[in-house]
Design an enzyme around this catalytic site. Sequence first.
Site, PDB file in Angstrom:
ATOM      1  NE  ARG A  80      39.491  38.662  40.352  1.00 40.77           N
ATOM      2  CZ  ARG A  80      39.903  37.468  40.761  1.00 40.77           C
ATOM      3  NH1 ARG A  80      39.264  36.695  40.771  1.00 40.77           N
ATOM      4  NH2 ARG A  80      41.063  37.664  41.454  1.00 40.77           N
ATOM      5  CE  LYS A 121      37.966  28.753  41.009  1.00 48.85           C
ATOM      6  NZ  LYS A 121      38.444  29.706  40.109  1.00 48.85           N
ATOM      7  CG  ASP A 140      35.189  32.243  40.020  1.00 47.60           C
ATOM      8  OD1 ASP A 140      36.174  32.948  40.579  1.00 47.60           O
ATOM      9  OD2 ASP A 140      36.057  31.168  39.479  1.00 47.60           O
ATOM     10  CB  SER A 200      38.122  33.541  42.727  1.00 49.31           C
ATOM     11  OG  SER A 200      38.516  32.701  41.635  1.00 49.31           O
ATOM     12  CG  HIS A 257      42.466  25.981  43.377  1.00 57.56           C
ATOM     13  ND1 HIS A 257      41.427  25.580  42.319  1.00 57.56           N
ATOM     14  CD2 HIS A 257      42.988  27.055  43.159  1.00 57.56           C
ATOM     15  CE1 HIS A 257      41.492  26.892  41.628  1.00 57.56           C
ATOM     16  NE2 HIS A 257      42.139  27.623  41.992  1.00 57.56           N
TER      17      HIS A 257
END
Length: 458
Positions: free
Chosen positions: A171, A190, A164, A186, A85
Amino acid sequence: MRMYDIIEKKRDNKELTTEEIEYFVREYSLSNIEDYQMSALLMAIYLNKMNARELTDLTFAMAKSSNMINLDSIKEEGKFIVDKHSTGGVGDKVTLIVLPIVASLGAKVCKMSGRGLGFTGGTADKLEAIKGYDVNIDIQRAKEQVNDIGVALISQSSDIAIADKKLYALRDVTATVESIDLISASVMSKKIASGADKILLDVTCGSGAFMKDIASARRLAQTMVNIGKIANIETKAIITSMDEPLGRSVGNAVEIKEVISFLLSDETTLNSKSLKGLKDVVFECAAWMLKLANVGEDIEENKVKIMEEITSKRAYNKFIELIKAQGGHIHSVYMDLLGMSIDMPVLNDQVKYLKDIRAEKSGHIVSIDSKKIGEALVSLGGGRKTKQDSIDHAVGFEFINKVGSKVNESDTILKVFYNDKEKFDEAFEYIKDAIVIENLEDTLGEALSNKPHILDII
Ligand code: URA
């Protein structure tokens, strides 16, 4: 339990209980809490932060807010499934290069990628610049594909970490994105829900990232690594520079072209100055993914294998296999340089106009503000202003000169590919402020060109 009391408690900097955290995550996911109350709570968390226990509770509550994926059916004896990620950037095409490399070397990868957020680009959008490529195949089909060819690259499914998805959208419009606690929850929610055994994080740092300085990037990286430990998922974080856009291109189709050209490079080109930043990030991320997957223990030896995998074109062939497997259109192109025809993805890359942006004076380029370049891309239509916007995949930028380059007045710095003159004018407002040229000693220019892209590993 009342949302009002939870907001008040966090506003007054008191610790929330596990039950309170589970309550607001569950009820917001079910749309039983209004956005105005959740916005107030997000701002209170942004300002007063969470302690480690609260943050762990928040992450797990978000991970469990919808389906958790089980990847047992793609596991192989003695190997681990690794997910990757990036915390986001401008010109960040690293996943698109790294995945075929590590899959070609024997690590299985089933990755879900996001769409562009704000000024940062998204891998799922870039893939859709390839005609026919389906990012929306379901997880079952993606797993079958991983068992067939070793890799699947799909869009973040809407039933993963639904909390999320909803919280991020809120957000994004309430100035609460750049919070270490909220970003950590967040990202890690995930990743935990995605079912991998190990996680590699690319924590970006600089003008084109959510973390603007190294101290904050280190805090974010350490916070996520700690959550990984609690979740029993080994997590490694590489902090990478996002001070100027990564690589030479920013946009969707143009970035796919850069991926193709990277994967078709020979060793001399890969070692050249012009590829340095992107190459360093790609090699570091791929080498760590191989190590985490238990495919190659030694990072330096892994980098040698990665070089060999690219120069032999095996990594490129894996990229083409991935595209074909997900419906992407391919055509055969004769390449003079290679003296043969090779398969190429067919791209949505038709533009009406091309304009060179030229240096207003002579000197060295001392900075290129990636955030402004990202905003310029959104203005051209290459990113979204609102969630509903569709994207023009063909528009984008190609940098001819980058930070550290010496330029003469009117030398081209970047090329702009666009389809709408008004949108170009809007984009130009960002571009003209994004690039700073100053008179420097050549040695200082050289030092700027050679600034490291790997800032730390945690
Ligand atoms: N990337 C994410 O997935 N979440 C954030 O909050 C920021 C970047």
